[in-house]
Motif scaffolding. Sequence first.
Motif, PDB file in Angstrom:
ATOM      1  N   ASP A   1      -2.568   0.122   6.150  1.00 36.90           N
ATOM      2  CA  ASP A   1      -2.263  -1.262   5.782  1.00 36.90           C
ATOM      3  C   ASP A   1      -0.870  -1.386   5.173  1.00 36.90           C
ATOM      4  OD1 ASP A   1      -5.034  -2.253   6.279  1.00 36.90           O
ATOM      5  OD2 ASP A   1      -5.493  -0.924   4.597  1.00 36.90           O
ATOM      6  N   THR A   2      -0.414  -0.294   4.549  1.00 36.71           N
ATOM      7  CA  THR A   2       0.840  -0.340   3.791  1.00 36.71           C
ATOM      8  C   THR A   2       1.603   0.956   3.971  1.00 36.71           C
ATOM      9  OG1 THR A   2      -0.203  -1.748   2.104  1.00 36.71           O
ATOM     10  CG2 THR A   2       1.838  -0.640   1.487  1.00 36.71           C
TER      11      THR A   2
ATOM     12  N   GLN B   1       2.154  -7.454   9.439  1.00 37.23           N
ATOM     13  CA  GLN B   1       1.054  -6.629   8.945  1.00 37.23           C
ATOM     14  C   GLN B   1       0.888  -5.365   9.779  1.00 37.23           C
ATOM     15  OE1 GLN B   1      -0.927  -6.817   6.107  1.00 37.23           O
ATOM     16  NE2 GLN B   1      -1.259  -4.732   6.871  1.00 37.23           N
TER      17      GLN B   1
ATOM     18  N   SER C   1      -0.888  -1.995  11.217  1.00 31.75           N
ATOM     19  CA  SER C   1      -2.226  -1.491  11.514  1.00 31.75           C
ATOM     20  C   SER C   1      -2.228   0.037  11.530  1.00 31.75           C
ATOM     21  CB  SER C   1      -2.725  -2.022  12.857  1.00 31.75           C
ATOM     22  OG  SER C   1      -1.852  -1.634  13.905  1.00 31.75           O
TER      23      SER C   1
ATOM     24  N   GLY D   1       1.471  -2.701  14.665  1.00 28.87           N
ATOM     25  CA  GLY D   1       0.891  -3.814  13.932  1.00 28.87           C
ATOM     26  C   GLY D   1       1.315  -5.145  14.503  1.00 28.87           C
TER      27      GLY D   1
ATOM     28  N   LYS E   1      -6.864  -0.250  -0.148  1.00 22.97           N
ATOM     29  CA  LYS E   1      -6.071  -0.266   1.077  1.00 22.97           C
ATOM     30  C   LYS E   1      -5.745   1.148   1.543  1.00 22.97           C
ATOM     31  CE  LYS E   1      -4.054  -4.841   0.612  1.00 22.97           C
ATOM     32  NZ  LYS E   1      -2.823  -5.656   0.708  1.00 22.97           N
TER      33      LYS E   1
ATOM     34  N   SER F   1       4.200  -5.556   4.351  1.00 24.86           N
ATOM     35  CA  SER F   1       3.343  -4.366   4.363  1.00 24.86           C
ATOM     36  C   SER F   1       4.165  -3.070   4.282  1.00 24.86           C
ATOM     37  CB  SER F   1       2.428  -4.338   5.594  1.00 24.86           C
ATOM     38  OG  SER F   1       3.170  -4.469   6.779  1.00 24.86           O
TER      39      SER F   1
END
Length: 340
Positions: A246-247, A227, A229, A221, A155, A141
């Motif tokens: 998300d990224t 991943q 958050s 996250g 996203k 991510s």
Amino acid sequence: MPAQPLYSDVAIVGAGPVGLFAVFECGMLRMRCQVIDPLDVIGGQCAALYPEKPIFDIPGYPRIGAGELIERLREQAAPFEPGYHLGQSVVGLERRDEGWRLTTSKGRVIQAKAVIIAAGAGAFGPNRPPLADLEHYEGRSVFYAVTQPESLRGKRVVIAGGGDSALDWSILLADIAEKVYVIHRRAKFRGAPESVARLHALAEAGKVELVVPCQLHRLEGDTAAGQLSAVVARDLDGQERRLDADTLLPFFGLSMNLGPIAEWGLALHKGQVAVDPTTCETSLPGVFAIGDIADYPRKLKLILTGFAEAASAAHAIHPLVHPDEELHWEYSTTKGVPGL
């Protein structure tokens, strides 16, 4: 037991645009090539860092994406059936009577009559932000390049940086991602004025949100799953802001060095390989350098300069590969694409 060498006419170190064009130029002179590159894909920085970025100074193409340029060069080189050895670096270069022996980080041994170094800026990697647990998110991510923009559709994306890469991707992803945040430590961006104007226009239209002046402070996250958050930014007064995300795409430039090339005994000048501009031969006979890694007075660091250097190097190499054959040069429109 030592690996059996793979014999070739020319070994090319670097599979970027200039290295790929060198395959074509050597092929036109009936010389076979093996190409080695530390990346897992061909294309060098064009593929790894900005495949979607347009290039405007390629002859015959008013505008072409970097990724498309690499595909066209791959197609152009394909008739000469080069061997690609990707995901491995050249860690050894040894002079042999019949040429040069290269050893890669994966144990591959290539014996060639000549070597072309087309390694761009040398070994390079992203400048990584100093964030706790960053390594748990990298490649899942947190990314330092975008190879498939569609993977970010819908996203929440945080882009960090103030240069051209950060601006280009902010503009492109504004119509793809659900939300785009841009974090920069200053309110003023360093990119091209046209890109800065477009970014501010997108911000005014609510398509991106500028988080300035701020810096990356913390990631939140699931570290086990890699991943994100949220990304936490902090301003100059120490105030924190949590951005649901998300990224994360950190664009803080590249750290570059010559890597093992610096140990090969080549004459260097300001971190680049010094060459004869008429042939692109280095201080080691039979070893040539082209593209951004090559240096000579008044050098222009342009892709098209590297393309011309590829042709010069190939013609200088021809007598090393075919010592008993006089080169009768012809235009490609006359002889077409020869078979090997």
